[in-house]
Scaffold this motif. Structure first.
Motif, short mmCIF file in Angstrom:
data_model
loop_
_atom_site.label_atom_id
_atom_site.label_comp_id
_atom_site.label_asym_id
_atom_site.label_seq_id
_atom_site.Cartn_x
_atom_site.Cartn_y
_atom_site.Cartn_z
N ASP A 5 0.84 -1.19 0.00
CA ASP A 5 0.00 0.00 0.00
C ASP A 5 0.87 1.23 0.00
O ASP A 5 2.09 1.16 -0.11
CB ASP A 5 -0.95 0.00 1.20
N ALA A 6 0.23 2.44 0.13
CA ALA A 6 0.99 3.69 0.06
C ALA A 6 1.99 3.82 1.18
O ALA A 6 2.97 4.54 1.07
CB ALA A 6 0.02 4.89 0.06
N GLY A 8 3.81 1.41 2.23
CA GLY A 8 4.90 0.47 2.00
C GLY A 8 4.72 -0.86 2.68
O GLY A 8 5.64 -1.68 2.70
N ASP A 97 1.83 -2.66 -7.32
CA ASP A 97 3.03 -2.04 -6.74
C ASP A 97 3.45 -0.81 -7.55
O ASP A 97 3.79 0.23 -6.99
CB ASP A 97 4.18 -3.05 -6.72
N GLU A 100 1.06 2.14 -6.94
CA GLU A 100 1.28 2.80 -5.65
C GLU A 100 2.57 3.61 -5.66
O GLU A 100 2.63 4.71 -5.09
CB GLU A 100 1.31 1.75 -4.53
N ALA A 101 3.62 3.10 -6.30
CA ALA A 101 4.89 3.83 -6.35
C ALA A 101 4.73 5.13 -7.13
O ALA A 101 5.28 6.18 -6.75
CB ALA A 101 5.97 2.96 -6.97
N ASN A 103 2.04 6.87 -7.51
CA ASN A 103 1.07 7.80 -6.91
C ASN A 103 1.30 8.01 -5.42
O ASN A 103 0.41 8.51 -4.73
CB ASN A 103 -0.36 7.27 -7.13
N ARG A 104 2.48 7.65 -4.95
CA ARG A 104 2.74 7.73 -3.51
C ARG A 104 2.66 9.17 -3.00
O ARG A 104 2.19 9.42 -1.90
CB ARG A 104 4.12 7.14 -3.22
N ASP A 105 3.11 10.13 -3.77
CA ASP A 105 3.12 11.53 -3.34
C ASP A 105 2.04 12.34 -4.05
O ASP A 105 2.19 13.55 -4.25
CB ASP A 105 4.50 12.15 -3.59
#
Length: 344
Positions: A5-6, A8, A97, A100-101, A103-105
């Motif tokens: 998830d966001a 980690g 994965d 999420e990577a 769109n993490r920020d």
């Protein structure tokens, strides 16, 4: 590698039986993908999850749908899960994965303002001294003391031979409720301003905005032919509100310039709208001098725009000696005005 998830955290795949016949209504299936609702999958399903909220699992479902992978969304006691076929699990997990990577920020968080100056008790002490001046020296205006005769902001005198009354009037109050209200509100707003301008800069800015506000108010009433007199620190208190609104506007503009963001017009004027709202909420009572409040707010906003240029161009605050000098100037203006008033 399992999906994350966001934050980690790794999701461990859980091998489960397909849903019972009566539970199919609770599943949301991708009927457009190969192997849709009508196909009997039997065993061999793997769950990715659980995750909350539902919005997150539906985002993941869209990721799998874009890859044309059969999947189903199911709610369990632990949260929402995505069901995929065993042979699709590795690809599905890696796709999630990557999503999420990427769109993490996003959306990016707006950075919080870092105050340029530490908290200070100067504003509270200054307004407490104002209260002591009322309770120990001047008393209420109903007593008609000499200080009120010499220091009130009488429009004809402020515009004429005694302009210092625009300053002395800031230290006089009609009654205890008047002074206590100004002490409380002034301490709150001035303490916020001093985190940006420093204690000395705030003191000078408040004296200046209150003085300019009283001068403008006197000019306005004289132009209308009114015999007008006013007292109270509320002109400077509304000056503090104007200072807060204008400096916030300048800081927002500086942030937009550095980050490349563009704001809507409503976002740009929001600080000023907030200041006007406070004017309506706090400064428009029947006994209030609305003109003094309006001109105090305007003068504070004008000074705040100028001060905001300094905040934008100087990333670090000025040294303590500068703050001491600015505070001493503010105190000197008040004391000097009273010297002129008492010896005129």
């Amino acid at each position: 590698m399992g999906a994350r998830d966001a934050a980690g955290e790794r999701f461990v795949p859980i091998a489960i039986l397909p849903p019972a016949r009566g539970e199919r209504a609770a599943m949301v299936e991708n009927s457009d993908a190969p192997g849709g609702e009508g196909e009997n999958h039997g065993l061999g399903l793997t769950a990715i999850g659980p995750v909350t909220p539902e919005r997150k699992v539906r985002e993941w479902a869209l990721v799998l749908q874009s890859s044309e992978l059969w999947h189903a969304v199911r709610y369990t006691q632990a949260g929402w899960v995505l069901l995929v076929r065993d042979e699709d699990y590795a690809f599905a997990a890696s796709s999630i994965d990557r999503y999420e990577a990427e769109n993490r920020d996003w959306p990016p968080r707006r950075p919080r303002e870092r105050p340029r100056h530490p908290p200070s008790m100067v504003a509270g002490v200054a307004f407490a001294a104002l209260a002591l001046f009322f309770f120990l020296v001047t008393g209420p205006a109903s007593g008609g003391g000499r200080l009120f005769q010499r220091g009130a902001s009488v429009a004809d005198l402020v515009v004429g031979p005694e302009p210092w009354r625009a300053i002395t009037a800031l230290t006089l109050h009609a009654d205890s409720a008047h002074v206590i209200g100004n002490v409380i509100s002034g301490t709150i707003f001035a303490s916020a301003v001093q985190r940006r301008l420093g204690p000395g800069g705030t003191a000078l800015a408040l004296v200046a905005s209150g003085t300019i506000g009283n001068l403008a108010n006197a000019l306005w009433h004289q132009s209308l032919g009114h015999h007008h007199a006013s007292i109270g620190a509320s002109t400077a208190v509304f000056g503090a509100i104007g200072l807060l609104a204008a400096t916030q506007l300048m800081l927002d503009r500086a942030h937009d310039r550095d980050s490349g963001e563009k704001r809507h017009l409503l976002q740009l004027v929001a600080p000023l709208v907030g200041g006007l709202s406070l004017l309506g909420a706090l400064g428009a009572s029947p006994r209030a001098d609305l003109g003094a409040h309006v001109f105090g707010l305007i003068s504070g906003a004008g000074i705040g725009l100028v001060a905001g240029l300094s905040l934008r161009n100087r990333p670090s605050p000025r040294g303590p000696l500068v703050q001491v000098a600015l505070g001493a100037t503010a105190a000197g203006l008040v004391l000097g005005a009273w010297q002129l008033a008492l010896h005129a």
